[in-house]
Write an enzyme that holds these catalytic residues in place. Structure first.
Site, PDB file in Angstrom:
ATOM      1  N   PRO A  24      23.034  65.611  78.832  1.00  0.00           N
ATOM      2  CA  PRO A  24      23.006  65.442  80.290  1.00  0.00           C
ATOM      3  C   PRO A  24      23.707  64.150  80.692  1.00  0.00           C
ATOM      4  O   PRO A  24      23.497  63.108  80.064  1.00  0.00           O
ATOM      5  CB  PRO A  24      21.505  65.376  80.600  1.00  0.00           C
ATOM      6  CG  PRO A  24      20.829  65.050  79.311  1.00  0.00           C
ATOM      7  CD  PRO A  24      21.694  65.570  78.221  1.00  0.00           C
ATOM      8  N   CYS A  26      24.521  62.203  84.396  1.00  0.00           N
ATOM      9  CA  CYS A  26      24.462  62.168  85.860  1.00  0.00           C
ATOM     10  C   CYS A  26      25.846  62.045  86.460  1.00  0.00           C
ATOM     11  O   CYS A  26      26.647  61.219  86.020  1.00  0.00           O
ATOM     12  CB  CYS A  26      23.661  60.951  86.322  1.00  0.00           C
ATOM     13  SG  CYS A  26      21.906  61.142  86.105  1.00  0.00           S
ATOM     14  N   GLN A 102      18.242  69.206  82.186  1.00  0.00           N
ATOM     15  CA  GLN A 102      17.273  68.145  81.920  1.00  0.00           C
ATOM     16  C   GLN A 102      16.450  67.898  83.179  1.00  0.00           C
ATOM     17  O   GLN A 102      17.010  67.579  84.229  1.00  0.00           O
ATOM     18  CB  GLN A 102      18.003  66.863  81.521  1.00  0.00           C
ATOM     19  CG  GLN A 102      17.046  65.749  81.101  1.00  0.00           C
ATOM     20  CD  GLN A 102      17.773  64.442  80.817  1.00  0.00           C
ATOM     21  OE1 GLN A 102      18.542  63.970  81.646  1.00  0.00           O
ATOM     22  NE2 GLN A 102      17.516  63.850  79.670  1.00  0.00           N
ATOM     23  N   TYR A 186      12.776  56.003  82.262  1.00  0.00           N
ATOM     24  CA  TYR A 186      12.331  56.775  83.418  1.00  0.00           C
ATOM     25  C   TYR A 186      10.843  57.117  83.254  1.00  0.00           C
ATOM     26  O   TYR A 186      10.223  56.751  82.259  1.00  0.00           O
ATOM     27  CB  TYR A 186      13.237  57.988  83.626  1.00  0.00           C
ATOM     28  CG  TYR A 186      14.660  57.548  83.912  1.00  0.00           C
ATOM     29  CD1 TYR A 186      14.926  56.723  85.008  1.00  0.00           C
ATOM     30  CD2 TYR A 186      15.721  57.871  83.066  1.00  0.00           C
ATOM     31  CE1 TYR A 186      16.210  56.258  85.265  1.00  0.00           C
ATOM     32  CE2 TYR A 186      17.012  57.408  83.318  1.00  0.00           C
ATOM     33  CZ  TYR A 186      17.247  56.604  84.425  1.00  0.00           C
ATOM     34  OH  TYR A 186      18.514  56.132  84.678  1.00  0.00           O
ATOM     35  N   ARG A 234      13.758  64.609  75.290  1.00  0.00           N
ATOM     36  CA  ARG A 234      14.601  63.466  74.927  1.00  0.00           C
ATOM     37  C   ARG A 234      13.752  62.209  74.956  1.00  0.00           C
ATOM     38  O   ARG A 234      13.004  61.982  75.917  1.00  0.00           O
ATOM     39  CB  ARG A 234      15.767  63.338  75.910  1.00  0.00           C
ATOM     40  CG  ARG A 234      16.793  62.333  75.464  1.00  0.00           C
ATOM     41  CD  ARG A 234      18.045  62.371  76.296  1.00  0.00           C
ATOM     42  NE  ARG A 234      19.209  62.346  75.434  1.00  0.00           N
ATOM     43  CZ  ARG A 234      20.431  61.984  75.818  1.00  0.00           C
ATOM     44  NH1 ARG A 234      20.662  61.650  77.066  1.00  0.00           N
ATOM     45  NH2 ARG A 234      21.423  61.982  74.965  1.00  0.00           N
ATOM     46  N   GLY A 326      28.900  63.011  74.358  1.00  0.00           N
ATOM     47  CA  GLY A 326      28.899  62.796  75.796  1.00  0.00           C
ATOM     48  C   GLY A 326      30.233  62.317  76.337  1.00  0.00           C
ATOM     49  O   GLY A 326      31.092  63.108  76.752  1.00  0.00           O
ATOM     50  N   ARG A 327      30.424  60.996  76.301  1.00  0.00           N
ATOM     51  CA  ARG A 327      31.618  60.433  76.939  1.00  0.00           C
ATOM     52  C   ARG A 327      32.908  60.953  76.334  1.00  0.00           C
ATOM     53  O   ARG A 327      33.915  61.076  77.046  1.00  0.00           O
ATOM     54  CB  ARG A 327      31.550  58.899  76.872  1.00  0.00           C
ATOM     55  CG  ARG A 327      30.534  58.329  77.835  1.00  0.00           C
ATOM     56  CD  ARG A 327      30.165  56.908  77.503  1.00  0.00           C
ATOM     57  NE  ARG A 327      29.456  56.815  76.225  1.00  0.00           N
ATOM     58  CZ  ARG A 327      28.992  55.691  75.718  1.00  0.00           C
ATOM     59  NH1 ARG A 327      29.185  54.547  76.372  1.00  0.00           N
ATOM     60  NH2 ARG A 327      28.344  55.679  74.570  1.00  0.00           N
TER      61      ARG A 327
HETATM   62  C1  FNR Z   1      24.541  59.350  80.722  1.00  0.00           C
HETATM   63  N1  FNR Z   1      23.399  59.517  79.947  1.00  0.00           N
HETATM   64  C2  FNR Z   1      22.334  60.239  80.446  1.00  0.00           C
HETATM   65  N2  FNR Z   1      21.253  60.506  79.663  1.00  0.00           N
HETATM   66  C3  FNR Z   1      20.272  61.316  80.105  1.00  0.00           C
HETATM   67  O1  FNR Z   1      19.318  61.558  79.365  1.00  0.00           O
HETATM   68  N3  FNR Z   1      20.339  61.881  81.348  1.00  0.00           N
HETATM   69  C4  FNR Z   1      21.373  61.658  82.185  1.00  0.00           C
HETATM   70  O2  FNR Z   1      21.448  62.224  83.275  1.00  0.00           O
HETATM   71  C5  FNR Z   1      22.380  60.752  81.769  1.00  0.00           C
HETATM   72  N4  FNR Z   1      23.418  60.396  82.575  1.00  0.00           N
HETATM   73  C6  FNR Z   1      24.537  59.791  82.062  1.00  0.00           C
HETATM   74  C7  FNR Z   1      25.694  59.654  82.843  1.00  0.00           C
HETATM   75  C8  FNR Z   1      26.860  59.133  82.283  1.00  0.00           C
HETATM   76  C9  FNR Z   1      28.101  59.076  83.114  1.00  0.00           C
HETATM   77  C10 FNR Z   1      26.857  58.710  80.939  1.00  0.00           C
HETATM   78  C11 FNR Z   1      28.114  58.153  80.300  1.00  0.00           C
HETATM   79  C12 FNR Z   1      25.710  58.784  80.197  1.00  0.00           C
HETATM   80  C13 FNR Z   1      23.432  59.188  78.504  1.00  0.00           C
HETATM   81  C14 FNR Z   1      24.173  60.281  77.748  1.00  0.00           C
HETATM   82  O3  FNR Z   1      23.469  61.506  77.780  1.00  0.00           O
HETATM   83  C15 FNR Z   1      24.401  59.909  76.261  1.00  0.00           C
HETATM   84  O4  FNR Z   1      23.159  59.756  75.634  1.00  0.00           O
HETATM   85  C16 FNR Z   1      25.191  58.611  76.131  1.00  0.00           C
HETATM   86  O5  FNR Z   1      26.372  58.653  76.919  1.00  0.00           O
HETATM   87  C17 FNR Z   1      25.543  58.326  74.669  1.00  0.00           C
HETATM   88  O6  FNR Z   1      26.325  59.367  74.115  1.00  0.00           O
HETATM   89  P1  FNR Z   1      27.954  59.256  74.025  1.00  0.00           P
HETATM   90  O7  FNR Z   1      28.470  59.241  75.424  1.00  0.00           O
HETATM   91  O8  FNR Z   1      28.257  57.979  73.311  1.00  0.00           O
HETATM   92  O9  FNR Z   1      28.361  60.473  73.272  1.00  0.00           O
END
Ligand code: FNR
Length: 364
Positions: A24, A26, A102, A186, A234, A326-327
């Site tokens: 997930p 945002c 989520q 949260y 999570r 994610g990213r």
């Molecule tokens: C997130 N992350 C995040 N985690 C979560 O549990 N709920 C969410 O809505 C969000 N929102 C969110 C927005 C953005 C723009 C980013 C970059 C990250 C965290 C995400 O799910 C993930 O755990 C982290 O980005 C680490 O993984 P990567 O990006 O290194 O693969």
């Protein structure tokens, strides 16, 4: 040996085509400020499914208005929000992926300005700018944010009911799996952590008390969703600070979650208190490895797992059953198609409309 990353996985009645899942993230793009998805969300989530992900998990979606991180978060407290999510699910399905969502309550970290668009990024929004009073286990603020109000028993019951109602709407919208957000500082994480939970009633104190709300939410949701539908959670596996919710406590909570019908736990970290996090490639995978070794619950790993071989390594070495990317998917929405090429997987996953574009790569 066939790639583990590209092999399917089954949880309850759901089989997912591979172990590359989009976590997930945002988008702060419910621009009507009514928690309703916009065309951005369709394009965003659809692109990951088209790009070969096994599961696409929709961002933190608030179960009540006051549970939004920002005014432009998604919500699932009314039927209009549910109906607007249906096309997202259909698009993800049409592209061969499964759709998750989520469910979240931002607790004391709610009512802030989004990263962009609403002003005051990461700061508490005053009422005059659309902010609201936040709720928490105790009247202890997150550093720099507004003071929250401690939930009373009736308020806790309302939180549980809201998770259930949102879960039912998610089922009606067609989602294949649900995730309860218990990480990143949260509300449910705030209850788990002794740093934010100073309650003296049955929802505080020892770990069993601090985990009570999380388990109540899981029990209530599990009881109301189809038996065959996977329920995920999570958690933040550590707060990277002394005296916080740590890996040992997380291990116990994961065990309890499994006993209460959670089918997989994704392990992230931090978010409840400011801390120095040793960010780097695969930095949270050791947390996943610990939980895989010490519990019977399937674990997914996340956090800068950016390359196909790195992701394959996490699975081959038994650190996790699934990897979340994610990213790297934001940078490259076809990440999983590129993983298929790198790991010599089945080219069938490439949409027929695009296969011609991959001919040269597939010959290699
Ligand atoms: C997130 N992350 C995040 N985690 C979560 O549990 N709920 C969410 O809505 C969000 N929102 C969110 C927005 C953005 C723009 C980013 C970059 C990250 C965290 C995400 O799910 C993930 O755990 C982290 O980005 C680490 O993984 P990567 O990006 O290194 O693969």
């Amino acid at each position: 040996m066939p790639s583990q990353l590209l092999s399917p996985i089954t949880l309850r009645d759901l089989t997912v085509r591979n172990r590359i899942w989009v976590p997930p993230m945002c988008q702060y793009s419910a621009t009507g400020r009514d928690g309703v998805v916009t065309p951005w969300h369709l394009m965003h989530y659809g692109s990951f499914a088209r790009g070969g992900a096994g599961a696409v998990i929709v961002e933190a979606t608030a179960v009540v208005p006051e549970g939004r991180i920002s005014p432009t978060d998604l919500g699932l407290w009314d039927d209009a929000q549910r109906d607007a999510l249906r096309p997202v699910v259909e698009l993800v399905h049409e592209q061969g992926a499964v759709a998750g969502i989520q469910l979240a309550h931002a607790g004391r970290k709610a009512s802030t300005g989004a990263e962009w668009g609403t002003g005051r990024p990461g700061q508490s929004l005053p009422e005059s700018e659309g902010g609201w009073t936040t709720l928490a286990p105790s009247a202890v603020p997150y550093e720099g944010l507004a003071d929250p109000v401690a939930l009373d028993e009736a308020g806790i019951d309302r939180v549980v009911d809201a998770f259930v109602a949102a879960a039912e709407r998610a089922v009606e919208a067609g989602f294949d799996l649900l995730e309860i957000h218990g990480a990143h500082g949260y509300l449910l994480h705030e209850f788990l952590s002794p740093l934010s939970n100073r309650r003296t009633d049955s929802y505080g104190g020892d770990l069993a008390g601090r985990a009570k709300l999380m388990l109540r939410v899981v029990d209530a949701v599990r009881a109301r969703i189809p038996e065959g539908m996977p329920l995920l959670a999570r958690l933040s596996g550590t707060e990277w600070t002394d005296g916080g919710f740590d890996l040992e406590e997380t291990t116990q909570v994961v065990t309890w979650l499994g006993e209460h019908g959670v089918d997989m736990v994704d392990v992230s970290s931090g978010g409840n208190v400011p801390a120095t996090i040793p960010v780097g490639p695969g930095y949270q995978a050791p947390l996943a490895a610990h939980l895989s070794a010490h519990t019977d619950v399937p674990i997914s790993a996340v956090g800068m797992i950016d390359e196909p071989f790195q992701a394959e390594h996490v699975l081959v070495t038994g650190q996790a059953e699934v990897v979340r990317v994610g990213r790297a998917f934001l940078r490259d929405p076809a990440w999983a198609l590129h993983a298929v090429i790198a790991l010599h997987g089945d080219a069938e996953i490439i949409p027929p409309q695009y296969r011609r574009a991959y001919r040269q790569q597939l010959r290699q």
